[in-house]
Design a protein around this motif. Structure first.
Motif, mmCIF file in Angstrom:
data_model
loop_
_atom_site.group_PDB
_atom_site.id
_atom_site.type_symbol
_atom_site.label_atom_id
_atom_site.label_comp_id
_atom_site.label_asym_id
_atom_site.label_seq_id
_atom_site.Cartn_x
_atom_site.Cartn_y
_atom_site.Cartn_z
ATOM 1 N N ALA A 230 12.894 26.321 55.331
ATOM 2 C CA ALA A 230 11.684 26.971 54.829
ATOM 3 C C ALA A 230 11.876 28.478 54.691
ATOM 4 O O ALA A 230 11.405 29.077 53.714
ATOM 5 C CB ALA A 230 10.504 26.677 55.753
ATOM 6 N N SER A 231 12.566 29.100 55.643
ATOM 7 C CA SER A 231 12.786 30.545 55.542
ATOM 8 C C SER A 231 13.619 30.887 54.311
ATOM 9 O O SER A 231 13.389 31.910 53.657
ATOM 10 C CB SER A 231 13.461 31.069 56.810
ATOM 11 N N ILE A 232 14.567 30.014 53.966
ATOM 12 C CA ILE A 232 15.372 30.223 52.759
ATOM 13 C C ILE A 232 14.501 30.099 51.521
ATOM 14 O O ILE A 232 14.601 30.912 50.574
ATOM 15 C CB ILE A 232 16.535 29.212 52.717
ATOM 16 N N HIS A 245 9.652 26.011 43.990
ATOM 17 C CA HIS A 245 9.926 26.457 45.355
ATOM 18 C C HIS A 245 8.632 26.547 46.165
ATOM 19 O O HIS A 245 8.598 26.198 47.350
ATOM 20 C CB HIS A 245 10.636 27.810 45.345
ATOM 21 N N LEU A 246 7.554 27.008 45.523
ATOM 22 C CA LEU A 246 6.272 27.067 46.198
ATOM 23 C C LEU A 246 5.762 25.660 46.512
ATOM 24 O O LEU A 246 5.163 25.428 47.570
ATOM 25 C CB LEU A 246 5.255 27.818 45.346
ATOM 26 N N ALA A 247 6.021 24.710 45.608
ATOM 27 C CA ALA A 247 5.611 23.323 45.851
ATOM 28 C C ALA A 247 6.343 22.743 47.058
ATOM 29 O O ALA A 247 5.754 21.992 47.855
ATOM 30 C CB ALA A 247 5.884 22.476 44.609
ATOM 31 N N MET A 252 6.495 21.728 53.359
ATOM 32 C CA MET A 252 7.246 22.033 54.570
ATOM 33 C C MET A 252 6.431 22.812 55.594
ATOM 34 O O MET A 252 6.423 22.476 56.784
ATOM 35 C CB MET A 252 8.520 22.807 54.215
ATOM 36 N N ILE A 253 5.755 23.877 55.167
ATOM 37 C CA ILE A 253 5.119 24.776 56.131
ATOM 38 C C ILE A 253 3.956 24.106 56.860
ATOM 39 O O ILE A 253 3.867 24.202 58.102
ATOM 40 C CB ILE A 253 4.697 26.086 55.438
#
Length: 457
Positions: A230-232, A245-247, A252-253
């Motif tokens: 997630a940090s990547i 990427h936002l999807a 994940m978050i």
């Protein structure tokens, strides 16, 4: 001859010290080397667990919404999982060789008492190896449902393997019911043997107390791996503003937030109560209860019993020879609890923004860059608390009494007394250990760099 002696002493600094000092620091160096290897293996294994799960989830989303970018993401995570499995398995072999060499007398205990989970873990490992190969080489060659099943079986093997390894680790921390520790003198080398009172009691290694430990560890591995990924993706999104990427982050978050809440409020609480009853000395070390005798701790009493007047045995109640290291509160309270709470808080707030189809403030979103490193430090804190907190014993038993008598198999009894390394040799071994993650990172770069055809790497 004089020059030769100088060269030898420069290459092997341990020769510059008296023999009695060698006997003091050599076992410590070996333990540092062993601990570093285990922590690196924990990272690689956790990353395989997380990435194979992400591959299956991504492919499942593709099967549902038919967006080709999710299929590309699934393939990418499949490649990444294969790399982590390959390097993790190779590194696991190195770690096992170190355990047999450095902690040679542990083999006798493993063979007499702890063999069942290790034996079952071999089959779980076969699930990982066999089905990840089928999964990786059958893209678009099988029906989507069949292919998803292969990925799910590979993920099941990963979690089931972790399940059995954690069953062993939980038993090392708290001896399961029915386990008897006997003193023995076998060849002048083996001084303790652990056996169950009856063969069927070996399944007590999966008793409920162990279940708390096992699921706590499995969730920790998932949180660690997903936090790093997630940090990547936070970095990639803020620098590229790719909606896909936002999807990915929208899935994940919030999941990290939910898992962290379960980890802390449910499993963490249950495990704390288990440590309180099974090893109050370890609890005193973890919580920094640096006093002697019984003393009321209102805050801990509230969390443990729902009251504010319960007294706890202090760290200095027990003799110094059996006390765990006094640095445990840093690893437990600061790294594991503190950073774990920070990860959960950030993920909860950010996840709420994302679920409401809103983007959090940029300054807040950028804090996600630290999500992976924070999860890594929290995992180190948890591992050190678990493994070092039971020092100087394994298979810890609380015999009761006032204060409770804490016993078990001394760590010194499973250490190979013939092992001694110089600082130079220890540094060389550590270099090899740390080179494996470096090689893994380079392989990941090659496997995930953007392709000329475009799309998700």
């Amino acid at each position: 001859m004089f020059r030769f002696d100088i060269r030898i002493k420069c290459l092997y600094p341990s020769l510059l010290l008296p023999k009695f000092m060698n006997s003091l620091y050599a076992p410590l160096l070996v333990r540092y080397v062993s601990a570093t290897g285990i922590l690196v293996h924990l990272l690689l294994a956790s990353m395989f667990i997380g990435t194979i799960t992400l591959a299956v989830v991504s492919e499942g989303i593709y099967a549902y919404i038919k967006d080709a970018r999710w299929l590309d993401t699934a393939k990418m995570f499949g490649r990444v999982a294969g790399i982590f499995l390959g390097t993790g398995a190779a590194f696991g072999t190195l770690v096992e060789f170190g355990l047999v060499t450095i902690w040679s007398n542990f083999v006798s205990i493993m063979g007499s008492a702890l063999v069942l989970p290790f034996y079952i873990e071999l089959y779980a490992f076969l699930f990982e190896v066999i089905f990840i190969v089928f999964y990786e080489f059958t893209w678009n060659k099988l029906g989507r449902g069949v292919h998803l099943t292969l990925g799910a079986l590979a993920a099941f093997g990963a979690y089931f393997s972790a399940y059995n390894i954690l069953a062993v680790m939980s038993s090392l921390s708290m001896a399961p019911p029915g386990l008897m520790i006997k003193q023995a003198d076998i060849g002048g080398l083996i001084s303790y043997v652990a056996v169950f009172q009856s063969p069927t009691q070996v399944f007590n290694m999966y008793w409920w107390g162990a279940q708390v430990f096992i699921w706590h560890g499995m969730l920790a591995a998932t949180i660690l791996s997903w936090s790093i990924v997630a940090s990547i993706y936070v970095y990639k999104y803020l620098h590229g503003r790719d909606p896909h990427h936002l999807a990915i982050l929208r899935i994940m978050i919030p999941t990290i937030a939910v898992l962290t809440a379960i980890e802390g409020f449910l499993l963490g609480h249950d495990q704390g109560e288990l440590v309180l009853s099974a090893d109050p000395l370890k609890l005193a070390a973890m919580e920094g209860m640096f006093w002697s005798g019984l003393k009321v701790d209102p805050l801990l009493s509230f969390f443990a019993f729902g009251t504010t007047n319960h007294a706890f045995w202090g760290y200095y109640t027990w003799p110094a020879s059996i006390r765990p290291p006094a640095f445990l509160p840093f690893f437990y309270l600061v790294l594991m609890v503190g950073l774990g709470a920070a990860i959960g808080g950030w993920a909860a707030i950010t996840g709420l923004y994302l679920l409401l189809k809103r983007e959090p403030p940029t300054w807040w979103f950028k804090l996600g860059y630290a999500l992976g490193p924070a999860a890594g430090l929290a995992s180190i804190g948890g591992a050190v608390t678990s493994e070092t907190g039971r020092n100087p014993f394994i298979l810890v038993q609380n015999l009761g009494g006032n204060p409770p008598t804490i016993t078990g198999v001394p760590v010194s009894a499973i250490y190979n007394p013939t092992i001694a390394v110089s600082p130079l040799l220890a540094a060389a071994i550590l270099l090899v250990i740390l080179a494996i993650p470096g090689l893994t990172a380079y392989m990941l770069y090659l496997a995930t760099r953007p392709r000329k055809t475009g799309g998700e790497p």
